[in-house]
Write a protein that holds these residues in place. Structure first.
Motif, PDB file in Angstrom:
ATOM      1  N   PRO A  37      98.240  29.721  61.954  1.00  0.00           N
ATOM      2  CA  PRO A  37      98.399  29.942  63.439  1.00  0.00           C
ATOM      3  C   PRO A  37      98.817  31.635  63.818  1.00  0.00           C
ATOM      4  O   PRO A  37      98.438  32.290  64.433  1.00  0.00           O
ATOM      5  CB  PRO A  37      99.544  28.886  63.769  1.00  0.00           C
ATOM      6  N   PHE A  38      99.753  32.093  62.706  1.00  0.00           N
ATOM      7  CA  PHE A  38     100.174  33.386  62.907  1.00  0.00           C
ATOM      8  C   PHE A  38      99.056  34.557  62.893  1.00  0.00           C
ATOM      9  O   PHE A  38      99.304  35.714  63.348  1.00  0.00           O
ATOM     10  CB  PHE A  38     101.413  33.778  62.159  1.00  0.00           C
ATOM     11  N   ILE A  45      91.599  32.547  67.379  1.00  0.00           N
ATOM     12  CA  ILE A  45      90.724  32.662  66.031  1.00  0.00           C
ATOM     13  C   ILE A  45      91.572  33.727  65.169  1.00  0.00           C
ATOM     14  O   ILE A  45      92.112  34.423  65.621  1.00  0.00           O
ATOM     15  CB  ILE A  45      89.319  32.759  66.442  1.00  0.00           C
ATOM     16  N   PRO A  46      91.224  33.718  63.865  1.00  0.00           N
ATOM     17  CA  PRO A  46      91.788  34.679  62.882  1.00  0.00           C
ATOM     18  C   PRO A  46      91.400  36.148  63.481  1.00  0.00           C
ATOM     19  O   PRO A  46      90.470  36.488  63.812  1.00  0.00           O
ATOM     20  CB  PRO A  46      91.301  34.696  61.649  1.00  0.00           C
ATOM     21  N   HIS A  47      92.534  36.868  63.690  1.00  0.00           N
ATOM     22  CA  HIS A  47      92.361  38.106  64.296  1.00  0.00           C
ATOM     23  C   HIS A  47      91.412  38.993  63.291  1.00  0.00           C
ATOM     24  O   HIS A  47      91.384  38.986  62.273  1.00  0.00           O
ATOM     25  CB  HIS A  47      93.686  38.861  64.285  1.00  0.00           C
ATOM     26  N   GLY A  48      90.664  40.034  63.865  1.00  0.00           N
ATOM     27  CA  GLY A  48      89.961  41.092  62.930  1.00  0.00           C
ATOM     28  C   GLY A  48      90.645  41.701  62.028  1.00  0.00           C
ATOM     29  O   GLY A  48      90.085  41.985  60.875  1.00  0.00           O
ATOM     30  N   GLY A  86      80.185  36.699  61.917  1.00  0.00           N
ATOM     31  CA  GLY A  86      80.349  35.205  62.350  1.00  0.00           C
ATOM     32  C   GLY A  86      81.637  34.878  62.670  1.00  0.00           C
ATOM     33  O   GLY A  86      82.764  35.847  62.470  1.00  0.00           O
ATOM     34  N   GLN A  87      82.113  33.660  62.625  1.00  0.00           N
ATOM     35  CA  GLN A  87      83.455  32.988  63.111  1.00  0.00           C
ATOM     36  C   GLN A  87      83.589  31.961  62.036  1.00  0.00           C
ATOM     37  O   GLN A  87      83.077  31.208  61.655  1.00  0.00           O
ATOM     38  CB  GLN A  87      83.328  32.447  64.337  1.00  0.00           C
TER      39      GLN A  87
END
Length: 132
Positions: A37-38, A45-48, A86-87
C-alpha cells in the motif's frame, strides 16, 4: 539465472523499499518487490517512481556482478529512461536488468518490469559509470 542474493548485504534503501535481489550473474540481475500500500499513487496503483527504482536497481546490479562477496563493484546512474507501458495486475513487481555493452568506465543496460502474472509494466534503458 542463478540466485545469488547472499553476495552482498542489503542497502538501507533496499530494506526500506522492500525489494530483494532474486537473481544475479554476469551481465544480468533480477530484483523483486511485493506490491504494498505505501507504494500507491493517488489512483491506488504503484507509483511510477517505484517502477523506475526497481528498473534502475536491476540494471545497476546487472553491470556490477563480481561473484566475490569480498570484491564489491559499484556504479552510479548517469542517465535513465523509463517507458510506462502497462499496469500491474499481480501482487509482485519483477525487474530484470541486462548489461548490453560498454567499456572500462561506463556501461549500458536495458530493463523490463513485469508483475508476477507476466504483464509488462515498463521498460527502461540506462547509462552507468563504474565507481572505484
Amino acid at each position: 539465472m542463478s540466485q545469488s542474493p547472499d553476495l552482498e548485504k542489503r542497502s538501507a534503501f533496499q530494506t526500506h523499499i522492500g525489494f530483494e535481489v532474486t537473481g544475479w550473474e554476469v551481465d544480468v540481475a533480477r530484483v523483486e518487490a511485493p506490491i504494498a500500500p505505501f507504494m500507491s499513487n493517488r489512483q491506488g496503483i504503484p507509483h511510477g517512481g517505484v517502477h523506475a527504482t526497481l528498473l534502475d536497481s536491476a540494471m545497476g546490479f546487472a553491470g556490477c556482478y563480481t561473484g566475490d562477496p569480498d570484491r564489491q563493484q559499484n556504479a552510479l546512474t548517469l542517465s535513465l529512461t523509463v517507458n510506462y507501458v502497462g499496469q500491474a495486475q499481480g501482487s509482485r513487481l519483477i525487474a530484470e536488468g541486462r548489461r548490453i555493452g560498454g567499456g572500462r568506465k561506463t556501461y549500458f543496460a536495458e530493463g523490463r518490469l513485469t508483475d508476477d502474472l507476466g504483464n509488462l509494466v515498463a521498460t527502461a534503458s540506462g547509462t552507468f559509470r563504474y565507481r572505484s
